[in-house]
Design an enzyme around this catalytic site. Structure first.
Site, PDB file in Angstrom:
ATOM      1  N   SER A   1      -9.323  56.393  28.236  1.00 44.24           N
ATOM      2  CA  SER A   1     -10.433  55.469  28.249  1.00 44.24           C
ATOM      3  C   SER A   1     -10.758  54.854  26.884  1.00 44.24           C
ATOM      4  O   SER A   1     -11.514  53.888  26.833  1.00 44.24           O
ATOM      5  CB  SER A   1     -11.677  56.191  28.768  1.00 44.24           C
TER       6      SER A   1
ATOM      7  N   SER B   1      -7.971  60.781  26.857  1.00 46.10           N
ATOM      8  CA  SER B   1      -8.448  59.438  26.506  1.00 46.10           C
ATOM      9  C   SER B   1      -8.262  58.995  25.063  1.00 46.10           C
ATOM     10  O   SER B   1      -8.507  57.833  24.748  1.00 46.10           O
ATOM     11  CB  SER B   1      -9.926  59.303  26.861  1.00 46.10           C
TER      12      SER B   1
ATOM     13  N   LYS C   1     -15.854  54.126  19.284  1.00 46.50           N
ATOM     14  CA  LYS C   1     -15.885  53.949  20.734  1.00 46.50           C
ATOM     15  C   LYS C   1     -17.342  53.825  21.167  1.00 46.50           C
ATOM     16  O   LYS C   1     -18.219  54.499  20.605  1.00 46.50           O
ATOM     17  CB  LYS C   1     -15.223  55.172  21.386  1.00 46.50           C
TER      18      LYS C   1
HETATM   19  N1  GLN Z   1      -8.197  59.699  32.636  1.00 46.01           N
HETATM   20  C1  GLN Z   1      -9.042  60.836  32.671  1.00 46.01           C
HETATM   21  C2  GLN Z   1     -10.241  60.542  33.545  1.00 46.01           C
HETATM   22  O1  GLN Z   1     -10.313  59.500  34.060  1.00 46.01           O
HETATM   23  C3  GLN Z   1      -9.457  61.238  31.285  1.00 46.01           C
HETATM   24  C4  GLN Z   1     -10.494  60.378  30.689  1.00 46.01           C
HETATM   25  C5  GLN Z   1     -10.966  60.851  29.347  1.00 46.01           C
HETATM   26  O2  GLN Z   1     -10.269  61.589  28.657  1.00 46.01           O
HETATM   27  N2  GLN Z   1     -12.169  60.440  28.987  1.00 46.01           N
HETATM   28  O3  GLN Z   1     -11.114  61.346  33.705  1.00 46.01           O
END
Ligand code: GLN
Length: 473
Positions: free
Chosen positions: A148, A172, A72
């Site tokens: 994400s 994410s 990532k």
């Molecule tokens: N969807 C969550 C957020 O927007 C989690 C994102 C993540 O785990 N990086 O913060």
């Protein structure tokens, strides 16, 4: 069989037997990526030259010897870009060091293939907040890959990577794994070093694997887990042999079904698939126990105070001076800060910084931030109580299968609410995994994957993997 459709463990056997070379794997993935990634948008950058060189010199006796891994784009790898899906770091930043996980992958013989798309600074659940590129769901190109870590999940699902690393602050890794039909594991807080992961919310972030099988998740976790002198929150505790634990089955285990995770707002087909997976585990010898996690309804509000608060502080380092973007011809220092941040950050990141700054500001700190910390303790205690009764917990990962691209584009609250089932694990610091457990037909005839979420106590990844292996279809 083409190599790109294979798994880490299968390729490892072929490599050791001398049937293929590590360069063959890179070549095969490179042609798959060239042929299909323009459609998917999983990768932000590739290092094929570096990958071929590493593959040619790989020590095949090492646990990941010659096996390619995608990262990532918020995990630093020396000499490579690390954009975090942001205009801020799109140019002007090249990683000056390896993250601990990157170093451990290299030390385990792995080959770094490329860097995957993500929501900007990991803020989002669809990868639509990437400022750089759209990522499509390989199972249905009109739908989100989740986020994400959407690029990592899509790359693995589309056979453009054998395995990848992602990061999980509130879901994410697990949620995009669920939407793309792959395995995604969020380790317990402190199991894997965060050194070299660009920080979003430091008390919640963890790096973990996205793979095609549970066996591969165990292999990859093994390589990255363990104490690190460079991250004081990374725990100095022994790491079990996960591959050894995998096959032990679930006979005699007690598995909790939390009623709050199956209620209103959960798509009935998603619920049916998760319940069917639970039944299969019961047939395999586990006992299903109804449990309660009473503070679940407060998880979204709690997370969306704590995560933005930490983000607002972490992202203050992007000031136009030290990293990446710098505004042209600033009038003075304040203008440099303001315009660099105005031009460099996208709308969701700005929203989080504003929210986070607000909940930390004097006058509101007690009302929001400090209360959220208290509710976080209640959520953690819910899990502690539950794990007094059961070995692991079974739930859906996401309330519904992957939505269409662009849907709810101007409704961030809808997006936040969809995180309800994954946030608890991060707030409590426990481990969780998403394993494919079925699919739902869309109106256009595609099959949309559904993930089973398994949650286990802090540092009980071995339990998590055992249940996951037994649940794997
Ligand atoms: N969807 C969550 C957020 O927007 C989690 C994102 C993540 O785990 N990086 O913060």
């Amino acid at each position: 069989m083409s190599l790109s459709t294979s798994t880490l463990s299968a390729l490892r056997k072929q490599l050791v037997a001398g049937e293929i070379t590590a360069v063959d794997i890179v070549d095969d993935l490179a042609s798959a990526i060239a042929a299909r990634d323009s459609d998917i948008g999983a990768y932000l950058s590739l290092d094929l030259e570096g990958a071929r060189a590493a593959a040619a010199g790989a020590d095949l006796s090492l646990p990941l010897g010659g096996l390619p891994i995608a990262l990532k784009d918020n995990i630093n790898a020396l000499g490579q870009p690390c954009t975090c899906g942001s205009r801020f770091l799109e140019t002007g930043y090249t990683a000056p060091y390896d993250a601990t996980v990157t170093r451990r992958l290299r030390d385990a013989g792995a080959v770094l293939l490329g860097r995957t798309n993500m929501d900007e600074f990991a803020m989002g659940s669809a990868t639509e907040n990437s400022a750089l590129q759209l990522t499509r769901n390989p199972r249905d190109r009109e739908r989100i890959a989740g986020g994400s870590s959407g690029g990592s999940a899509a790359a693995v699902a589309a056979d453009l990577a054998i395995a990848a690393l992602g990061s999980d602050t509130g879901g994410s890794i697990r949620q995009p794994a669920s939407h793309c039909g792959v395995v995604g594991l969020k380790p317990s807080y402190g199991r894997v070093s965060r050194y070299g992961l660009v920080a979003f919310a430091s008390s919640l972030d963890q790096i973990g694997p996205l793979t095609k099988t549970v066996e591969d998740a165990a292999l990859l976790l093994q390589a990255i887990a363990g104490p690190d002198i460079r991250d004081s929150t990374c725990l100095d505790v022994p790491v079990p042999d996960y591959s050894e634990e995998l096959g032990k089955g679930v006979a005699g285990m007690r598995l909790g079904i939390p009623k709050e995770y199956f209620g209103e707002g959960i798509d009935p087909q998603v619920r049916a698939h998760v319940e069917a997976a639970a039944k299969r585990l019961e047939t395999a010898g586990a006992e299903l126990v109804e449990i309660s996690l009473p503070h679940t309804e407060h998880a979204v509000a709690t997370y969306y105070i704590i995560a933005p608060a930490e983000a607002s502080s972490n992202l203050s380092r992007f000031d136009g001076i030290r990293y990446g973007k710098r505004a042209e011809a600033p009038a003075d220092l304040l203008d440099l800060y303001c315009r660099s941040r105005e031009e460099g950050f996208g709308p969701e990141v700005k929203r989080r910084i504003i929210l986070g700054t607000y909940v930390l500001s004097s006058g509101y700190y007690d009302a929001y931030y400090s209360r959220a910390q208290k509710v976080r303790t209640l959520i953690r205690k819910d899990f502690e109580t539950a794990f007094g009764q059961v070995d692991a917990i079974l739930t859906p990962v996401a309330p519904a299968p992957a939505r269409k691209l662009g849907e709810f584009a101007d409704d961030p609250l809808h997006e936040y609410l969809s995180d309800i089932l994954t946030l608890g694990a991060n707030l409590a610091g426990i481990c969780g995994i998403s394993v494919p457990c079925g699919s739902v037909a869309s109106e256009s005839g595609t099959q949309l994957p559904v993930g089973l979420q398994i949650l286990a106590p802090h540092l009980a990844e071995a339990t998590l993997l055992r249940v996951a292996k037994a649940a794997e279809l």
